[in-house]
Write an enzyme that holds these catalytic residues in place. Structure first.
Site, PDB file in Angstrom:
ATOM      1  N   ASN A   1       0.841  -1.193   0.000  1.00 26.18           N
ATOM      2  CA  ASN A   1       0.000   0.000   0.000  1.00 26.18           C
ATOM      3  C   ASN A   1       0.880   1.249   0.000  1.00 26.18           C
ATOM      4  O   ASN A   1       1.749   1.404   0.862  1.00 26.18           O
ATOM      5  CB  ASN A   1      -0.893   0.030   1.237  1.00 26.18           C
ATOM      6  CG  ASN A   1      -1.684   1.326   1.338  1.00 26.18           C
ATOM      7  OD1 ASN A   1      -2.663   1.521   0.625  1.00 26.18           O
ATOM      8  ND2 ASN A   1      -1.276   2.219   2.227  1.00 26.18           N
ATOM      9  N   GLU A   2       0.677   2.123  -0.979  1.00 26.19           N
ATOM     10  CA  GLU A   2       1.333   3.434  -1.060  1.00 26.19           C
ATOM     11  C   GLU A   2       2.833   3.353  -0.822  1.00 26.19           C
ATOM     12  O   GLU A   2       3.425   4.221  -0.180  1.00 26.19           O
ATOM     13  CB  GLU A   2       0.687   4.411  -0.061  1.00 26.19           C
ATOM     14  CG  GLU A   2      -0.743   4.774  -0.428  1.00 26.19           C
ATOM     15  CD  GLU A   2      -1.299   5.925   0.393  1.00 26.19           C
ATOM     16  OE1 GLU A   2      -0.747   6.206   1.480  1.00 26.19           O
ATOM     17  OE2 GLU A   2      -2.283   6.547  -0.037  1.00 26.19           O
TER      18      GLU A   2
ATOM     19  N   TRP B   1     -12.590   5.059   1.971  1.00 26.99           N
ATOM     20  CA  TRP B   1     -11.696   5.103   3.129  1.00 26.99           C
ATOM     21  C   TRP B   1     -12.275   6.056   4.155  1.00 26.99           C
ATOM     22  O   TRP B   1     -12.331   7.247   3.915  1.00 26.99           O
ATOM     23  CB  TRP B   1     -10.306   5.588   2.707  1.00 26.99           C
ATOM     24  CG  TRP B   1      -9.319   5.490   3.811  1.00 26.99           C
ATOM     25  CD1 TRP B   1      -8.903   6.489   4.646  1.00 26.99           C
ATOM     26  CD2 TRP B   1      -8.629   4.309   4.225  1.00 26.99           C
ATOM     27  NE1 TRP B   1      -7.994   6.013   5.537  1.00 26.99           N
ATOM     28  CE2 TRP B   1      -7.809   4.671   5.306  1.00 26.99           C
ATOM     29  CE3 TRP B   1      -8.628   2.974   3.798  1.00 26.99           C
ATOM     30  CZ2 TRP B   1      -6.991   3.753   5.967  1.00 26.99           C
ATOM     31  CZ3 TRP B   1      -7.814   2.076   4.441  1.00 26.99           C
ATOM     32  CH2 TRP B   1      -7.006   2.466   5.517  1.00 26.99           C
TER      33      TRP B   1
ATOM     34  N   LYS C   1     -12.297  10.179   8.597  1.00 23.98           N
ATOM     35  CA  LYS C   1     -12.926   9.968   7.288  1.00 23.98           C
ATOM     36  C   LYS C   1     -14.020   8.911   7.318  1.00 23.98           C
ATOM     37  O   LYS C   1     -14.607   8.584   6.298  1.00 23.98           O
ATOM     38  CB  LYS C   1     -11.870   9.583   6.246  1.00 23.98           C
ATOM     39  CG  LYS C   1     -10.849  10.692   5.954  1.00 23.98           C
ATOM     40  CD  LYS C   1      -9.906  10.292   4.836  1.00 23.98           C
ATOM     41  CE  LYS C   1      -8.882  11.383   4.578  1.00 23.98           C
ATOM     42  NZ  LYS C   1      -7.917  11.531   5.672  1.00 23.98           N
TER      43      LYS C   1
END
Length: 741
Positions: A365-366, A500, A521
């Site tokens: 991830n990222e 997300w 979020k």
């Protein structure tokens, strides 16, 4: 036969402290990991656990289902081994160290920084024995409990009914292995047996199997595997599985059992308010129920291996899952770190092989938040090859950070790819998401593309009738999510979208929107008690059960210009009712209706209906002026800044003319204008102490540069937090107002 005892009590001490009783599961960061300040305790904690007395003639094992990050296990002072990785099940053989009575297990656990993933990420790394700990007794002949934390029974079903079962018994010379396959009612639908070997496999044909079909029909079978010596059953393992097929098409998305099933869902972290990661089965069950109510049909289980119980619940419910390892954000170029990615991938796939809900293995991830480099790419290739070798039946994927170039090799390592895009929150406008997706799809029409993250902070005490990016209001989040759902609805090529995050979660380093230690979020609050308005936007789009939601229940006081009422619904038309009187009937467009200027002075009891479908009821007050208590404080002003008339007047002094610059303009537009660019550079240097974003622009990638240029100056100032006061912002805004475009 196999016996498992749940261990629920321990003595615990941090380094240098006295031991005290705790209940298991346990984390030492339940409170300090959620309160902000980036100062939660990361170190070594020690647990002492009394073990049951051993049964003569049996072997004993300890099973730990989650200990973060690194755990070393001792029995009666004898070291049994160390496990590296905070999210998978691991076991050790206790037998050589056991005494007839008075046995004590000691486990040292550390969540301190090391070459173990995750290193840096936007969530709290809770320390402790935060999942179940079990004492297991088995016969000498048993299915291998030391095989990567698995049950050592793997079922590979094909939707036509052909079923392969791989089994790994140990100490079973002269024994037989028998497998019975049972349907959901417990009826035996197939059996087979053979002589036990170190790796035994059986083939069983099930005629016309009932398919596992997602939420519509999550049908499960059970494989019961036994080791037998004559008529005596020495060990038995039962695993559930399902028959299903799936594929992904680059133009038309996901298919389950040959039928199109557009995947729309959420991501999920496993923590809870005041509990951290030490949560209960009831907590898992509530999360599943809430996600199902939302209407999601897929979950991205970020950013690590989740509890086996949660995977079981998803099998039963019918969610399509993305399961991943915590190879996230920061690449570590060491041999230990590389080996840790391999071991965590191995355990993820092996321990979750039998879950029909899982269709995608996530390898990172990222990871391009840091620089790209060949050893990173090789690490990713190796992870992909490992997952495919262990499980060729599923697809691999990875989540790219937004600025990953479209032509990056990273996009072609896995079977499918997704992007974490926050246009409309961290930079740019929400309307830019669709064109970016279309551009990627046009450039790579054969690559299956998804959206693995998108979202906006949504803090329930801030409200406005004129929402804008980064105002942290519930209304902006509503606008953002509505626009994202419209974007996805017209792009069937997306193989999956994952919002997300379904739930607010702890990120102790955060301090945003007046809330410390929290990523806000979520569609639902951290304690799961409040479903935000945005939750009902998704329910209107995704859940077919007829519903109407009157939004704005927390935006009570409505001044002039703030008196619209917005309704989200999956009904064709809705009638608004105020103070018992039908006010207006309107047709929904994209599951949304705006009733304009319908709030009168004084109290307004507002509800709605469509035929037999009734909405919630809210109470709004028509007042003479805007209520400044709904506005996020600027800079380092206190929570009650709006009680200071001077500050209120200062806020009113901000002007945003169309023919002149302001802090609402994008950084790129300001930098490209000679006068505005010069002013921006000098003032930013003074205000923000040589702001890193500004000073590092010559060192970042082209994609990162584009991302920053697309960010509004006001958003960059908000990210600076208390370093920039309202007075500073006003001074800068007024100086920019003097420069004509």
């Amino acid at each position: 036969m196999r016996m498992k005892t749940l261990l629920t009590a321990a003595l615990f001490a941090k380094e240098g402290e006295m031991f005290a009783p705790v209940a298991l599961p346990h984390t030492w960061n339940a409170l300090d990991g959620q309160d902000g300040g980036a100062d939660y305790w990361r170190g070594i904690g020690t647990y002492k656990i009394d073990l049951p007395n051993p049964t003569k003639g049996k072997k004993q094992y300890i099973e730990i289902q989650g200990a973060n990050h690194v755990a070393t296990v001792y029995c009666n002072g004898r070291e049994l081994g160390t496990h590296k990785g905070g999210f998978s099940t691991f076991r050790f053989d206790l037998t050589p160290a056991m005494k007839p009575e008075g046995n004590v297990l000691t486990v040292t656990v550390t969540n301190a920084v090391s070459d173990i993933y995750p290193q840096n990420a936007d969530f709290t790394f809770y320390g402790g024995l935060y999942r179940d700990v079990n004492f297991i007794e088995v016969s000498d002949a048993h299915f291998d409990l030391l095989l990567d934390g698995t049950e050592a029974v793997f079922v590979t079903p094909h939707n036509v009914g052909k079923t392969r079962i791989d089994l790994f018994p140990i100490n079973a010379d002269g024994c037989d292995v028998q497998v019975s396959l049972k349907d959901a009612a417990g009826n035996v639908v197939g059996t087979a047996s053979t002589e036990a070997g170190a790796h035994t496999h059986l083939l069983i044909d099930v005629k016309e199997p009932h398919l596992w079909n997602g939420l519509a029909d999550p049908y499960l079978y059970t494989a019961e595997a036994s080791i037998r010596s004559g008529e005596e059953v020495l060990d038995t393992v039962c695993v559930r599985y399902g028959y299903r097929s799936f594929r992904v098409d680059a133009e038309t998305g996901f298919y389950l059992n040959g039928k199109s099933l557009p995947l729309h869902g959420v991501a999920r972290h496993q923590d809870r308010l005041d509990k951290g990661w030490a949560i209960s089965k009831a907590d898992h069950e509530e999360d599943v129920a809430l996600i199902k109510e939302l209407g999601a049909n897929t979950i991205r289980l970020a950013h690590y291996q989740h509890d086996q119980y949660f995977y079981d619940l998803c099998d039963q419910t019918g969610f399509v899952l993305w399961a991943e390892i915590p190879f996230i954000s920061q690449f570590i170029p060491t041999e230990e770190a590389y080996n840790n990615t391999i071991s965590q991938m191995t355990e993820l796939v092996a321990q979750n092989y039998n879950h029909p809900a899982i269709c995608f293995w996530g390898i990172s991830n990222e990871i391009l938040i840091g620089p790209d480099r060949e050893d990173l790419r090789q690490n990713l290739r190796d992870l992909n090859e490992l997952a495919k070798a262990m499980d060729p039946s599923r697809l691999t994927t990875m989540a790219q950070v937004s600025m990953t170039p479209m032509d990056s090799e990273h996009n072609f390592i896995t079977d499918v790819v997704s992007y974490n895009h926050y246009f409309g929150w961290y930079g740019g406008e929400v309307e830019e998401n669709g064109p970016w997706l279309d551009k990627f799809h046009a450039l790579h029409p054969d690559k299956c593309l998804g959206v693995s993250e998108y979202g906006a902070e949504n803090i329930l005490k801030w409200h406005t009738a004129e929402p804008e990016n980064h105002d942290y209001t519930e209304e902006y989040a509503n606008h953002y999510h509505q626009e994202m759902l419209k974007t996805f609805a017209t792009r069937p090529y997306l193989w999956a979208t994952h919002q997300w995050n379904c739930f607010d979660f702890a990120a102790d380093a955060r301090n945003e929107g007046g809330i410390q230690g929290r990523n806000n979020k979520g569609l639902i609050t951290y304690d799961r008690k409040i479903k935000k308005d945005a939750f009902y936007i998704y329910k209107a789009w995704w859940n077919p059960e007829p519903m109407i939601w009157v939004s704005g229940c927390r935006f009570v006081n409505r001044g002039p210009g703030e008196r619209n009422v917005i309704v989200y619904t999956n009904c064709e038309e809705v009638t608004l009712v105020i103070n018992g009187r039908d006010v207006e009937t309107k047709t929904a467009v994209d599951h949304m209706i705006v009733f304009e200027n319908v709030v009168a002075d004084g109290e307004n009891v507002v509800t709605a209906y469509s035929g037999d479908v009734k909405a919630n009821t809210i109470t709004l007050q028509g007042v003479a002026d805007h209520d400044y208590a709904y506005d996020l404080p600027d800079g380092n002003q206190g929570v009650n800044w709006f009680d200071d008339p001077k500050l209120v007047e200062m806020k009113k002094a901000f002007k945003y003319p169309k023919d002149a610059f302001s802090i609402k303009d994008k950084m790129g537009a300001l930098m490209d204008h000679p006068e505005a660019g010069a002013l921006l550079g000098s003032i930013m240097k003074n205000f923000m102490g040589g702001n890193q974003m500004m000073s590092s622009m010559g060192q970042v990638s082209e994609e990162m540069m584009r991302f920053m240029r697309n960010m509004r100056l006001s958003d960059a100032l908000k990210m600076a937090g208390d370093k920039v006061t309202m007075e500073m912002k006003l001074k800068l805004n007024q100086a920019l107002n003097a420069i004509k475009k």
